[in-house]
Design a protein around this motif. Structure first.
Motif, PDB file in Angstrom:
ATOM      1  N   THR A   1      -6.611  11.539  -8.291  1.00  0.00           N
ATOM      2  CA  THR A   1      -5.084  11.744  -8.289  1.00  0.00           C
ATOM      3  C   THR A   1      -4.410  10.887  -9.400  1.00  0.00           C
ATOM      4  OG1 THR A   1      -5.047  11.602  -5.924  1.00  0.00           O
ATOM      5  CG2 THR A   1      -2.997  10.896  -6.854  1.00  0.00           C
TER       6      THR A   1
ATOM      7  N   ALA B   1      -2.338   5.986  -2.742  1.00  0.00           N
ATOM      8  CA  ALA B   1      -2.920   6.806  -3.494  1.00  0.00           C
ATOM      9  C   ALA B   1      -4.415   6.313  -3.872  1.00  0.00           C
ATOM     10  CB  ALA B   1      -2.217   6.920  -5.003  1.00  0.00           C
ATOM     11  N   SER B   2      -4.647   4.878  -4.095  1.00  0.00           N
ATOM     12  CA  SER B   2      -6.005   4.425  -4.128  1.00  0.00           C
ATOM     13  C   SER B   2      -6.998   4.578  -2.863  1.00  0.00           C
ATOM     14  CB  SER B   2      -6.052   2.915  -4.603  1.00  0.00           C
ATOM     15  OG  SER B   2      -5.283   2.141  -3.792  1.00  0.00           O
TER      16      SER B   2
ATOM     17  N   SER C   1      -7.762   8.615  -2.437  1.00  0.00           N
ATOM     18  CA  SER C   1      -8.314   9.245  -3.423  1.00  0.00           C
ATOM     19  C   SER C   1      -9.777   8.909  -3.799  1.00  0.00           C
ATOM     20  CB  SER C   1      -7.490   9.076  -4.663  1.00  0.00           C
ATOM     21  OG  SER C   1      -6.135   9.388  -4.286  1.00  0.00           O
TER      22      SER C   1
ATOM     23  N   VAL D   1      -0.662   9.698 -10.577  1.00  0.00           N
ATOM     24  CA  VAL D   1       0.661   9.592 -10.130  1.00  0.00           C
ATOM     25  C   VAL D   1       1.384   8.242 -10.865  1.00  0.00           C
ATOM     26  CG1 VAL D   1      -0.262   7.985  -8.291  1.00  0.00           C
ATOM     27  CG2 VAL D   1       1.836   9.245  -7.915  1.00  0.00           C
TER      28      VAL D   1
ATOM     29  N   LEU E   1       3.413  11.493  -0.449  1.00  0.00           N
ATOM     30  CA  LEU E   1       2.053  11.407  -1.125  1.00  0.00           C
ATOM     31  C   LEU E   1       1.002  11.073  -0.054  1.00  0.00           C
ATOM     32  CD1 LEU E   1       0.544  11.089  -3.968  1.00  0.00           C
ATOM     33  CD2 LEU E   1       1.076   8.485  -3.409  1.00  0.00           C
TER      34      LEU E   1
ATOM     35  N   VAL F   1      -8.397   7.216  -9.060  1.00  0.00           N
ATOM     36  CA  VAL F   1      -6.687   7.393  -9.160  1.00  0.00           C
ATOM     37  C   VAL F   1      -6.352   6.598 -10.495  1.00  0.00           C
ATOM     38  CG1 VAL F   1      -6.397   4.960  -8.157  1.00  0.00           C
ATOM     39  CG2 VAL F   1      -4.581   6.793  -8.043  1.00  0.00           C
TER      40      VAL F   1
ATOM     41  N   LEU G   1      -1.993  13.779   0.381  1.00  0.00           N
ATOM     42  CA  LEU G   1      -3.390  13.454   0.221  1.00  0.00           C
ATOM     43  C   LEU G   1      -4.281  13.609   1.530  1.00  0.00           C
ATOM     44  CD1 LEU G   1      -2.734  10.211  -1.737  1.00  0.00           C
ATOM     45  CD2 LEU G   1      -4.229  12.106  -2.761  1.00  0.00           C
TER      46      LEU G   1
END
Length: 487
Positions: free
Chosen positions: A371, A391-392, A395, A373, A352, A398, A356
């Protein structure tokens, strides 16, 4: 029909009750599939112990039983073979039964946390385009030259592997590329196979629900290289610190590849765009439609493998420039409203992060990166907060959603993902358990030139909830939603 004695060649046997001159029509480890004159292998599996089904197998017609412990009551007329490890014995027997098919083609195994599918699938594509008959054993599909079969595991069981390799022999296949998972190595599914070469891509956080520790996970991968013959090659990525570990005890000829370290095969990224990569590989330039740093490693592994298998450098470079991306691996589309949607299988923290960071290195920062996910249920829980954090942090927005919750409570999974989000990133975050609704919301939030990444499931065309599989294809769904939003 084949004589039991020949099937047992090279199997480590503790004891035999009965005659090994008995003829066997077929091997199986599933008692439900046993019929007359079959050999039943009792495997002590993760969920089920095959030793509990020996009586059922005999009632169904088994005349031979291979097991780790002889039953207290032996049935007259049935041959019993006691072995130290049934899974290991099955792999060797399967190879013998199908005529050792791996010895009649050039089989290359690809192992590592990320990139296995891409490398194996692109090597299949490259050698096919070069005019060879090629086989593929991958997570996405199984190919016997041009005939496609559905894949169920990253590395199938040893019977299935040898059955397909035998079919490849019959079809005149010359090269076969195979994903080799840590589960497959640990459960001896690749035992008894003759590999022309092995490729190590990288090692990061995954499958710790199965292996318990990272060291055990690494050492299982290493075993694959330890078992290679002196006639094989071992090709490893030495930008990953575990690359050299893989080479420590191997008898195979050693080769390395890298973007950062000094290596036998070296690449430099000259251009990195959403349309592809311009690479300098050793002393030659090559353009590829594949995108991102992680694909630079994949291209380098493919280039090195093709050369090690005897293809000419100039031909390999030409073939690389024609390669098309693999289903669910950085697969993207651009809508009429200029929204870019990317579907990727990234389901580990490292994968991931790679995806990203790749997108962030390409975008101009005027666009949003949204994103979508989740994390799978009944799998390694320790990676969930890490996925939430990555992810946070990487992005602009998210949405956490369901992946394959399997038998777990989806809300529990989402809570564990959310636990990794730092306070300053809360405002970026949405939680929408329904995956289709999450994808739809991301597309509705997106403005022209924004990028929507849908991560975690990639090529999978189903969603698994409470033991049931429902049709679900991220790429088809996002394509559909963007089409409707264009109207």
């Amino acid at each position: 029909m084949m004589v039991l004695k020949d099937i047992l060649y090279k199997v480590a046997i503790n004891a035999v009750v009965g005659s090994t001159a008995t003829k066997v029509r077929e091997l199986n480890f599933d008692s439900r599939k046993i019929a007359a004159n079959h050999l039943f292998v009792a495997i002590n599996g993760v969920v089920v112990n095959g030793h509990d089904y020996i009586d059922v197998a005999i009632k169904n017609g088994a005349t031979c039983v291979v097991c780790e412990e002889l039953p207290s009551m032996l049935v007259e007329g049935v041959v019993y073979v006691e072995v130290a490890n049934s899974s290991q014995a099955l792999a060797v027997m399967a190879s013998n039964f199908y005529g050792n098919p791996s010895e009649n083609l050039k089989l290359v195994g690809v192992t590592g946390t990320n990139g296995k599918t891409t490398v194996a699938s692109l090597l299949y594509q490259l050698f096919k385009n070069a005019g060879y008959k090629v086989g593929l054993l991958s997570t996405v599909k199984i190919m016997v030259d041009t005939v496609e079969y559905k894949a169920t595991h990253t590395t199938p069981d040893s019977l299935t592997i040898n059955k397909y390799l035998s079919e490849m022999n019959d079809a005149g296949v010359e090269f076969c590329f195979m994903e080799v998972s840590s589960h497959g190595i640990h459960q001896y599914r690749t035992e008894g196979l003759h590999f022309e070469g092995g490729i190590f891509t990288n090692l990061s956080h995954d499958h710790l629900d199965y292996h318990k520790t990272f060291a055990e996970y690494r050492d299982v991968k290493k075993k694959f290289f330890d078992d290679l013959s002196p006639k094989s090659f071992a090709l490893v990525n030495i930008d990953d610190k575990n690359g050299l570990v893989m080479l420590q005890n191997t008898k195979a000829k050693k080769y390395t590849y890298a973007l950062k370290e000094y290596a036998d095969y070296k690449a430099q990224i000259l251009e990195n765009q959403l349309s592809g990569l311009l690479l300098k590989v050793n002393d030659s330039e090559v353009w590829t439609r594949l995108i991102g740093n992680f694909n630079a490693y994949n291209v380098l592994a493919i280039f090195a493998t093709a050369e090690l298998l005897g293809l000419e450098k100039v031909e390999v470079l030409r073939l690389i420039s024609d390669l098309e991306s693999v289903s669910g691996r950085f697969q993207y589309l651009i809508s009429d409203t200029k929204i870019t949607a990317i579907v990727d299988y990234a389901h580990t923290p490292d994968a991931l992060k790679n995806v990203l960071e790749t997108i962030n290195s390409i975008r101009t920062k005027n666009e949003e990166l949204i994103t979508v996910v989740g994390c799978g249920g009944d799998r390694d829980k320790t990676k969930r907060p890490k996925m939430g954090h990555i992810a946070s942090a990487l992005s602009t927005k998210v949405i956490f959603t369901n992946d394959n919750p399997r038998n777990e409570d989806p809300n529990e999974i989402l809570n564990e993902i959310e636990a990794g989000v730092e306070a300053q990133n809360y405002k970026k975050m949405l939680i929408i358990a329904d995956r289709k609704q999450a994808i739809k919301t991301a597309c509705q939030m997106a403005q022209p030139n924004d990028i929507v990444l849908i991560a975690g499931k990639g090529h999978e065309n189903y969603q698994e909830i409470k033991g049931e599989r429902f049709d679900f294809d991220d790429y088809k769904i996002v394509k559909e939603i963007l089409k409707k939003l264009e109207k």
